[in-house]
Motif scaffolding. Structure first.
Motif, PDB file in Angstrom:
ATOM      1  N   GLN A   1      39.425  34.006  39.997  1.00 43.32           N
ATOM      2  CA  GLN A   1      40.360  34.909  39.329  1.00 43.32           C
ATOM      3  C   GLN A   1      40.132  34.791  37.827  1.00 43.32           C
ATOM      4  O   GLN A   1      40.198  33.685  37.261  1.00 43.32           O
ATOM      5  N   ILE A   2      39.864  35.917  37.151  1.00 45.68           N
ATOM      6  CA  ILE A   2      39.566  35.917  35.720  1.00 45.68           C
ATOM      7  C   ILE A   2      40.650  36.689  34.981  1.00 45.68           C
ATOM      8  O   ILE A   2      41.010  37.809  35.360  1.00 45.68           O
ATOM      9  N   TYR A   3      41.169  36.068  33.908  1.00 50.36           N
ATOM     10  CA  TYR A   3      42.179  36.693  33.056  1.00 50.36           C
ATOM     11  C   TYR A   3      41.639  36.695  31.628  1.00 50.36           C
ATOM     12  O   TYR A   3      41.454  35.637  31.023  1.00 50.36           O
ATOM     13  N   LYS A   4      41.397  37.877  31.091  1.00 49.39           N
ATOM     14  CA  LYS A   4      40.847  37.992  29.733  1.00 49.39           C
ATOM     15  C   LYS A   4      41.932  37.990  28.669  1.00 49.39           C
ATOM     16  O   LYS A   4      41.631  38.071  27.477  1.00 49.39           O
ATOM     17  N   GLY A   5      43.176  37.874  29.062  1.00 50.21           N
ATOM     18  CA  GLY A   5      44.283  37.853  28.121  1.00 50.21           C
ATOM     19  C   GLY A   5      45.535  38.400  28.776  1.00 50.21           C
ATOM     20  O   GLY A   5      45.484  39.031  29.836  1.00 50.21           O
ATOM     21  N   GLY A   6      46.679  38.141  28.168  1.00 48.23           N
ATOM     22  CA  GLY A   6      47.928  38.666  28.699  1.00 48.23           C
ATOM     23  C   GLY A   6      48.285  38.121  30.059  1.00 48.23           C
ATOM     24  O   GLY A   6      48.945  38.802  30.843  1.00 48.23           O
ATOM     25  N   PHE A   7      47.861  36.870  30.371  1.00 53.64           N
ATOM     26  CA  PHE A   7      48.091  36.348  31.709  1.00 53.64           C
ATOM     27  C   PHE A   7      49.538  35.910  31.913  1.00 53.64           C
ATOM     28  O   PHE A   7      50.314  35.772  30.968  1.00 53.64           O
TER      29      PHE A   7
ATOM     30  N   MET B   1      41.708  32.691  30.972  1.00 52.37           N
ATOM     31  CA  MET B   1      41.984  31.791  32.084  1.00 52.37           C
ATOM     32  C   MET B   1      41.029  32.130  33.229  1.00 52.37           C
ATOM     33  O   MET B   1      40.883  33.294  33.598  1.00 52.37           O
ATOM     34  N   VAL B   2      40.368  31.117  33.789  1.00 48.92           N
ATOM     35  CA  VAL B   2      39.521  31.283  34.965  1.00 48.92           C
ATOM     36  C   VAL B   2      40.003  30.283  36.014  1.00 48.92           C
ATOM     37  O   VAL B   2      39.917  29.071  35.799  1.00 48.92           O
ATOM     38  N   GLU B   3      40.514  30.804  37.121  1.00 52.49           N
ATOM     39  CA  GLU B   3      41.032  29.960  38.198  1.00 52.49           C
ATOM     40  C   GLU B   3      40.056  30.026  39.375  1.00 52.49           C
ATOM     41  O   GLU B   3      39.890  31.067  39.998  1.00 52.49           O
ATOM     42  N   ILE B   4      39.429  28.889  39.689  1.00 58.30           N
ATOM     43  CA  ILE B   4      38.443  28.815  40.759  1.00 58.30           C
ATOM     44  C   ILE B   4      39.044  28.043  41.924  1.00 58.30           C
ATOM     45  O   ILE B   4      39.564  26.935  41.755  1.00 58.30           O
ATOM     46  N   THR B   5      38.985  28.639  43.102  1.00 60.29           N
ATOM     47  CA  THR B   5      39.423  27.977  44.326  1.00 60.29           C
ATOM     48  C   THR B   5      38.197  27.617  45.155  1.00 60.29           C
ATOM     49  O   THR B   5      37.372  28.478  45.455  1.00 60.29           O
ATOM     50  N   GLY B   6      38.064  26.351  45.490  1.00 60.68           N
ATOM     51  CA  GLY B   6      36.911  25.907  46.252  1.00 60.68           C
ATOM     52  C   GLY B   6      37.084  26.140  47.745  1.00 60.68           C
ATOM     53  O   GLY B   6      38.196  26.249  48.263  1.00 60.68           O
ATOM     54  N   LYS B   7      35.973  26.225  48.442  1.00 59.47           N
ATOM     55  CA  LYS B   7      36.009  26.365  49.891  1.00 59.47           C
ATOM     56  C   LYS B   7      36.633  25.121  50.522  1.00 59.47           C
ATOM     57  O   LYS B   7      36.442  24.003  50.041  1.00 59.47           O
ATOM     58  N   SER B   8      37.343  25.338  51.633  1.00 61.76           N
ATOM     59  CA  SER B   8      37.996  24.229  52.329  1.00 61.76           C
ATOM     60  C   SER B   8      37.131  23.647  53.426  1.00 61.76           C
ATOM     61  O   SER B   8      37.360  22.525  53.876  1.00 61.76           O
ATOM     62  N   GLY B   9      36.147  24.395  53.889  1.00 60.31           N
ATOM     63  CA  GLY B   9      35.304  23.926  54.976  1.00 60.31           C
ATOM     64  C   GLY B   9      35.458  24.781  56.214  1.00 60.31           C
ATOM     65  O   GLY B   9      36.498  25.401  56.445  1.00 60.31           O
ATOM     66  N   ASN B  10      34.419  24.806  57.027  1.00 60.76           N
ATOM     67  CA  ASN B  10      34.406  25.628  58.232  1.00 60.76           C
ATOM     68  C   ASN B  10      35.208  24.952  59.343  1.00 60.76           C
ATOM     69  O   ASN B  10      34.971  23.794  59.687  1.00 60.76           O
ATOM     70  N   LEU B  11      36.166  25.686  59.909  1.00 61.99           N
ATOM     71  CA  LEU B  11      37.013  25.156  60.969  1.00 61.99           C
ATOM     72  C   LEU B  11      36.463  25.435  62.362  1.00 61.99           C
ATOM     73  O   LEU B  11      37.010  24.941  63.355  1.00 61.99           O
TER      74      LEU B  11
END
Length: 879
Positions: free
Chosen positions: A292-298, A309-319
């Protein structure tokens, strides 16, 4: 006469009471019925109490009445009769009309979960919407969502997520499923005979609010890569993110310094984003699930930075099953393993490492030649720092990063996640000789990040979700140079050491309450404990020794409110307290979207932001040019404060999108470090305040994106126009000057084409020249220790411009099957026509001692150039 009047009045009163009692007696109903049909009851009451009724006999004939009606007026009787048997009545001109009761809409809440159809991994921030009612919602970071419906509804929803096929699903009010699971089919694998026109997979998804967008990491894999897929380099292809220096060391968002953008991975912050001196990203793209990328006004739930703001969510793994990914390119090898555990849990382990100690490829040599550039004789420039390499030895360089992720559902309502990250770069070299003299030089640089995140997600109900996370992050950067030289008549030694270490412990609590269709309320707490150490000494002289500690507490609340089918807004408030300066800052935020038409959206945002951890540029007499981080205080560095204002529109057609945003940012309490000579003087007088200058900055510009995605082709044109000025009372005679990141024009053209198993990509980037400062003279000064130093006299700060940057990059990838797995062979070429782009330009004064030097200054100009024609070959396999 008076006596007769009293008798007459008394008789009238008695008469009125008699009439009133008689009328009242006529209105009161006293009846009991047992197993009688309702039409018969109404007939009896009508005849006895003079009622008039109107009703449908077929609706009432099967209704059996058993009840007592004692001392009731006509209306009370009708109310009791009809309410018990689920009818309504209405009186019109003395006639009581009986009709079936209108069903009142009752609320029905659906709780859902969005997952990958193959791996069962939860998908965050998926978009769920109903075209018929314009109702729109999104899944949270754990993939859960809430839908509000009426009890009698059967609704059809569309769900979309970057890199997945959009699909429909139907929700019925009588469904008894506790959690509705929606499975989306991924397009990051090779799929034969796919109808690409009807299943078009997006490269980028523009958010509802100004400055927000999401990219598809799988789609970006088709773009040219320097080594392997680099998520930050791909982000630089979009408007508002600088992409003209071939570097992934930081994201320059809207002409702001990279340290003003916060990057988080699974909740903990990453301060150093680069491997190989900024040549590519320190984040392994194969463990990234969402960006998720926010260039301003977040939004108010994000803080601690004043630019982006750059919010990175990592993979949880294959179920579902164990999977393995392996990639080999001309710089590094990458291995990612995903394993399901205990049927409900999953484990991900990833390791990436360079192998140039074993084999030095042509790509490695070319990159290192750009990092290490010759100056004079035995002096070289390594990553912007002057180094003495007398025998022109090649230092030993290596890097690696590790990822570990455990996802463990504790119950139907509780999920526990543990994420670990370690990334490190190391540069070593040892040179010695004892032939004619004793000489030895040891040099070491290492830097990187560590991160550990513990996250507990709790689903209290269908309407309330909470996230509790405890995060630890560490940034480290060390440099050591130990030099000794000895012969019969002369000897010399030099020891230089610098270290910058940051420890941050972070506790976050975030609760989301889906109140109804119109309101989603969020409240949270963010508590940080920060330690910063910076030590720098040269021989016996301590140049800097800074040790800082601070506690920062932030609380926020915000409401996402659908005012109408056309107007949607996010209003929030954030409050920050920092112990180092004992100041509380209030940050109001507001964003809105207004649908002018089904295809055209207007978006506006405004807000205040503060930053308490900032990077300070430092240059000392030893030639070391390295930045360090400092916590804001009331003396040297008050909190950086910024105000954001953005307005724009978004026009979406079937196959193309036009996005336009105009923005303005005003920033206070910026810090500039004084020149090298003042740094040396301050180290001897222990006066640090004299070398820090406080000022302000103003940034304005526009971002334009024209995006087209149709069938086998996708691409975009991105243009940015920006102006970034800074003003300091003690610098440049108090006049405003362009910041180091000021770039007026930037144009990016990206094209991607898929033909069966082949993927082609071509991108061209143009950027106008960035500013720099030229010298116009030089003079000698005497330091406090009696030594003389030759100092250059600069022109007005940043008044000159480098030549424009432009580069054409291309890639070709071939996808094929190997048994049950998928493989890809790729060729990428950076700077296809070999443009000699300049990263930066610097000057060295000719060290001469004749007296004519002051009248005739002598300078040598050095252009540090970016990558030339650079090919790269890669191979990856998934099974």
């Amino acid at each position: 006469m008076h006596k007769y009047r009293i008798i007459i009045l008394f008789n009238l009163i008695i008469f009125q009471l008699f009439v009133g009692l008689n009328v009242f007696a006529q209105k009161l109903i006293n009846e009991s019925f047992f197993n009688e049909s309702m039409p018969l009851v109404l007939k009896e009451v009508s005849e006895k109490y003079k009622f008039k009724f109107s009703y449908d006999y077929s609706l009432l004939e099967k209704v059996i009445v058993t009840d007592d009606y004692i001392n009731l007026s006509k209306k009370k009787f009708m109310r009791q009769l009809t309410s018990k048997y689920n009818f309504d009545f209405e009186e019109i001109d003395g006639v009581y009309i009986i009709s079936p009761r209108k069903k009142t809409a009752q609320k029905f809440i659906v709780k859902g979960l969005v997952v990958d159809s193959e791996s069962k991994e939860r998908l965050p921030y998926a978009n769920i919407y109903d075209k018929k009612t314009s109702y729109n919602t999104a899944s949270n970071q754990e993939g859960y969502f809430t839908i509000f419906m009426n009890n009698a509804d059967t609704a059809k929803f569309m769900i979309s997520y970057m890199g997945y096929k959009t699909r429909e699903f139907v929700v019925c009010s009588n469904d008894s499923v506790d959690v509705l699971q929606i499975k989306l089919e991924s397009e990051d694998k090779l799929i034969s005979k796919v109808d690409v026109q009807s299943n078009n997979i997006k490269s980028v998804d523009l958010g509802q609010m100004a400055g927000h967008f999401t990219v598809n990491p799988a789609k970006m894999a088709d773009l040219p890569v320097l080594g392997e897929l680099d998520i930050f380099r791909n982000l630089q292809l979009f408007p508002g993110i600088g992409g003209t220096d071939n570097s992934s060391s930081g994201l320059i968002i809207r002409n702001s310094p990279s340290d003003q953008t916060l990057v988080t991975f699974d909740g903990f912050s990453i301060l150093d984003l680069n491997h190989f001196f900024g040549m590519f990203s320190a984040i392994n793209s194969k463990v990234v699930k969402d960006i998720q990328i926010y260039k301003g006004g977040f939004e108010a739930k994000y803080g601690n930075r004043v630019s982006g703001m750059v919010e990175i969510t990592g993979k949880s793994g294959n179920l579902s099953k164990p999977t393995v990914h392996f990639n080999l390119n001309m710089l590094s090898a990458n291995l990612v393993i995903q394993v399901p555990l205990f049927k409900k849990a999953s484990l991900l382990i990833a390791a990436r490492r360079s192998y140039n100690e074993i084999v030095k490829t042509s790509l490695y040599d070319q990159i290192f030649d750009k990092v290490k550039s010759p100056i004079d004789n035995s002096y070289w420039l390594v990553n912007g720092t002057v180094r003495y390499l007398p025998n022109q030895l090649e230092p030993v360089f290596r890097f690696y990063d590790l990822n570990f992720k455990l996802n463990l559902p504790l119950s139907k309502k509780d999920i526990l996640g543990i994420s670990f990250y370690l990334g490190k770069d190391n540069l070593d070299f040892l040179d010695s000789t004892a032939v004619e003299y004793d000489y030895q030089m040891l040099e070491n640089m290492n830097w990187g990040n560590r991160g550990l995140g513990l996250k507990w997600t709790r689903n209290w109900s269908k309407k309330v979700f909470s996230n509790f996370s405890l995060n630890y992050s560490n940034y480290f950067n060390y440099y050591l140079s130990d030099y000794s030289y000895s012969q019969s008549t002369y000897s010399d030694t030099s020891l230089i050491y610098e270290s910058n270490n940051i420890d941050n412990i972070n506790l976050k609590i975030n609760t989301t309450w889906y109140i109804n269709k119109k309101h989603t309320f969020e409240i949270g707490l963010d508590n940080n404990t920060i330690n910063v150490d910076f030590l720098s000494f040269w021989n016996d002289n301590i140049l800097q020794d800074i040790r800082q500690f601070a506690k920062q507490l932030s609380v926020f609340a915000q409401d996402k409110y659908s005012v109408s089918s056309k107007l949607y807004l996010i209003a929030g408030l954030r409050a920050n307290f920092i112990s180092s300066s004992e100041v509380t800052n209030i940050e109001p935020r507001l964003s809105l979207q207004y649908k002018i038409s089904p295809l055209l959206n207007l978006k506006v945002s405004a807000g205040n932001y503060h930053q308490y951890l900032n990077k300070i540029p430092v240059k000392n007499l030893a030639g070391i040019n390295r930045d360090y981080w400092m916590i804001s205080d009331n003396i040297l560095a008050p909190a950086v404060a910024s105000s954001h204002y953005t307005i724009g529109f978004n026009l979406k057609k079937r196959f193309f999108t036009i996005d336009f945003e105009a923005y303005y940012k005003n920033t206070l309490n910026l810090i500039e470090y004084e020149s090298a000579i003042l740094n040396e003087i301050s180290s001897q007088t222990n006066d640090l305040e004299g070398v820090y200058h406080k000022g302000e900055g103003k940034i304005a510009g526009i971002d334009v994106l024209l995006l087209k995605e149709y069938g086998k082709y996708s691409g975009w044109i991105a243009y940015s126009l920006g102006k970034s000025l800074r003003k300091f009372p003690d610098i440049n005679n108090g006049q405003a000057y362009p910041s180091n990141n000021d770039q007026r024009h930037e144009l990016k053209i990206v094209n991607m084409l898929k033909l069966k198993n082949w993927n082609f990509a071509l991108s061209w980037i143009y950027g106008s020249g960035k500013p720099y400062t030229q010298p116009i003279g030089q003079y000698y000064v005497t330091l406090l220790n009696g030594k003389q130093k030759l100092i250059s006299v600069p022109e007005n700060k940043n008044s000159s411009r480098l030549p424009a940057f432009h580069s054409l990059d291309m890639s070709v990838n071939y996808n094929f099957r190997i048994g049950s797995g998928f493989a890809k062979v790729g060729l990428s070429i950076f700077n296809l026509y070999g443009r000699q782009n300049i990263k930066y330009r610097f000057y060295r004064i000719a060290e001469e001692t004749n007296s004519d030097l002051l009248q005739s200054p002598v300078y040598k100009v050095y252009d540090i150039k970016l990558m030339g024609f650079t090919p790269n070959v890669s191979f990856s396999i998934d099974f």
